[in-house]
Design a protein around this motif. Sequence first.
Motif, mmCIF file in Angstrom:
data_model
loop_
_atom_site.group_PDB
_atom_site.id
_atom_site.type_symbol
_atom_site.label_atom_id
_atom_site.label_comp_id
_atom_site.label_asym_id
_atom_site.label_seq_id
_atom_site.Cartn_x
_atom_site.Cartn_y
_atom_site.Cartn_z
ATOM 1 N N SER A 107 0.833 -1.202 0.000
ATOM 2 C CA SER A 107 0.000 0.000 0.000
ATOM 3 C C SER A 107 0.870 1.255 0.000
ATOM 4 C CB SER A 107 -0.958 0.008 1.193
ATOM 5 O OG SER A 107 -0.243 0.135 2.388
ATOM 6 N N ASP A 108 0.585 2.148 -0.888
ATOM 7 C CA ASP A 108 1.252 3.434 -1.078
ATOM 8 C C ASP A 108 2.779 3.363 -0.937
ATOM 9 O OD1 ASP A 108 2.003 6.252 -0.983
ATOM 10 O OD2 ASP A 108 -0.148 6.545 -0.881
ATOM 11 N N PRO A 109 3.476 2.901 -1.958
ATOM 12 C CA PRO A 109 4.923 2.692 -1.882
ATOM 13 C C PRO A 109 5.728 3.942 -1.512
ATOM 14 C CG PRO A 109 4.053 1.938 -4.000
ATOM 15 C CD PRO A 109 2.917 2.526 -3.243
ATOM 16 N N LEU A 110 5.303 5.122 -1.954
ATOM 17 C CA LEU A 110 6.042 6.348 -1.657
ATOM 18 C C LEU A 110 6.031 6.636 -0.159
ATOM 19 C CD1 LEU A 110 7.541 8.922 -2.520
ATOM 20 C CD2 LEU A 110 5.304 10.007 -2.773
ATOM 21 N N VAL A 111 4.847 6.697 0.433
ATOM 22 C CA VAL A 111 4.739 7.006 1.864
ATOM 23 C C VAL A 111 5.351 5.875 2.678
ATOM 24 C CG1 VAL A 111 3.147 7.503 3.762
ATOM 25 C CG2 VAL A 111 2.737 8.481 1.502
ATOM 26 N N ARG A 112 5.150 4.647 2.258
ATOM 27 C CA ARG A 112 5.728 3.503 2.974
ATOM 28 C C ARG A 112 7.254 3.569 2.961
ATOM 29 N NH1 ARG A 112 4.053 -0.732 5.376
ATOM 30 N NH2 ARG A 112 5.438 -2.469 5.650
ATOM 31 N N GLY A 113 7.841 3.931 1.824
ATOM 32 C CA GLY A 113 9.295 4.067 1.735
ATOM 33 C C GLY A 113 9.829 5.136 2.673
ATOM 34 N N ILE A 114 9.125 6.260 2.738
ATOM 35 C CA ILE A 114 9.520 7.331 3.653
ATOM 36 C C ILE A 114 9.413 6.849 5.094
ATOM 37 C CG2 ILE A 114 8.895 9.624 4.525
ATOM 38 C CD1 ILE A 114 7.997 10.257 1.594
ATOM 39 N N TYR A 115 8.318 6.155 5.421
ATOM 40 C CA TYR A 115 8.134 5.683 6.793
ATOM 41 C C TYR A 115 9.195 4.639 7.168
ATOM 42 C CZ TYR A 115 5.967 4.523 11.176
ATOM 43 O OH TYR A 115 5.751 4.343 12.527
ATOM 44 N N GLU A 116 9.540 3.758 6.253
ATOM 45 C CA GLU A 116 10.577 2.765 6.539
ATOM 46 C C GLU A 116 11.927 3.435 6.758
ATOM 47 O OE1 GLU A 116 10.305 -0.219 3.473
ATOM 48 O OE2 GLU A 116 8.531 -1.113 4.402
ATOM 49 N N ASP A 117 12.184 4.542 6.054
ATOM 50 C CA ASP A 117 13.404 5.302 6.291
ATOM 51 C C ASP A 117 13.375 5.932 7.685
ATOM 52 O OD1 ASP A 117 15.948 6.338 5.423
ATOM 53 O OD2 ASP A 117 14.983 8.282 5.147
ATOM 54 N N LEU A 118 12.222 6.433 8.099
ATOM 55 C CA LEU A 118 12.084 7.004 9.447
ATOM 56 C C LEU A 118 12.340 5.947 10.525
ATOM 57 C CD1 LEU A 118 8.869 9.183 8.988
ATOM 58 C CD2 LEU A 118 11.198 10.029 9.307
ATOM 59 N N LEU A 119 11.878 4.723 10.282
ATOM 60 C CA LEU A 119 12.037 3.644 11.261
ATOM 61 C C LEU A 119 13.513 3.335 11.547
ATOM 62 C CD1 LEU A 119 9.252 1.128 10.186
ATOM 63 C CD2 LEU A 119 9.326 2.485 12.281
ATOM 64 N N LYS A 120 14.391 3.633 10.617
ATOM 65 C CA LYS A 120 15.815 3.376 10.815
ATOM 66 C C LYS A 120 16.431 4.314 11.851
ATOM 67 C CE LYS A 120 16.384 2.057 5.978
ATOM 68 N NZ LYS A 120 16.967 2.493 4.691
ATOM 69 N N HIS A 121 15.714 5.383 12.196
ATOM 70 C CA HIS A 121 16.268 6.419 13.068
ATOM 71 C C HIS A 121 15.542 6.541 14.401
ATOM 72 C CE1 HIS A 121 18.880 7.909 9.868
ATOM 73 N NE2 HIS A 121 17.874 7.608 9.067
ATOM 74 N N GLY A 122 14.827 5.520 14.786
ATOM 75 C CA GLY A 122 14.154 5.615 16.083
ATOM 76 C C GLY A 122 13.218 4.460 16.314
ATOM 77 N N ASN A 123 12.483 4.569 17.379
ATOM 78 C CA ASN A 123 11.464 3.551 17.651
ATOM 79 C C ASN A 123 10.100 4.203 17.478
ATOM 80 O OD1 ASN A 123 11.462 5.092 20.043
ATOM 81 N ND2 ASN A 123 10.829 3.356 21.260
ATOM 82 N N LEU A 124 9.538 3.987 16.316
ATOM 83 C CA LEU A 124 8.232 4.541 15.986
ATOM 84 C C LEU A 124 7.205 3.412 15.962
ATOM 85 C CD1 LEU A 124 9.265 7.065 13.199
ATOM 86 C CD2 LEU A 124 8.595 7.587 15.533
#
Length: 194
Positions: A107-124
């Motif tokens: 689902s929504d590859p663009l937003v998912r890609g951004i969110y997966e990048d965010l996950l690398k920098h914290g505990n979300l």
Amino acid sequence: MREELTRSCCAWALILVVLAPATEAWRSFKVILTDVDFEANDKIVDIDVSLQNESGDSKLSIIIKTFEDIEDVQLVVDVGLETDKGNFSTLINRTLNFCKLLKQRNSDPLVRGIYEDLLKHGNLFKECPIRSGTYSLSNYKVDEEMLPSFLPEAKFRFGLVILKPKSGMIVRSTIHGRIDKSKGFDNLKRFSLG
């Protein structure tokens, strides 16, 4: 002759191995975050945001404390580029079910890609419902490689509204920044034609 050719090939291979990681550090542009505005529903969350701009790098840190479990979450994402001073032309405007985004990988590859990048920098948040607790993002720097190379040098606005469909807004935030091509390898201003 063969020994000389082998040495030459090994030398070129060594140069490529040594220089390849350095060339990946060159971007065609830099994303510089300039301001973060946010408003939070203090009955549901408490948010602390800090933005640091040092030596051309923008780093965003966020601490989120949720006071209750949140069952259903929607995101409204709005991205715009400045066309005239203070006026933004919308590039992306989407409303997404965040829980569906977490569960369905396609689902929504663009937003998912951004969110997966965010996950690398914290505990979300990694699942729904979002449990009460403390979540964080530490020293997040935008990965320019994820963005299209054709982006123009411009100011931008990234708006995000997080809400519960039946209960209203949880967080509303706007991040302002600029795309700076003077920092890139291929787009130095001295080579600019215009």
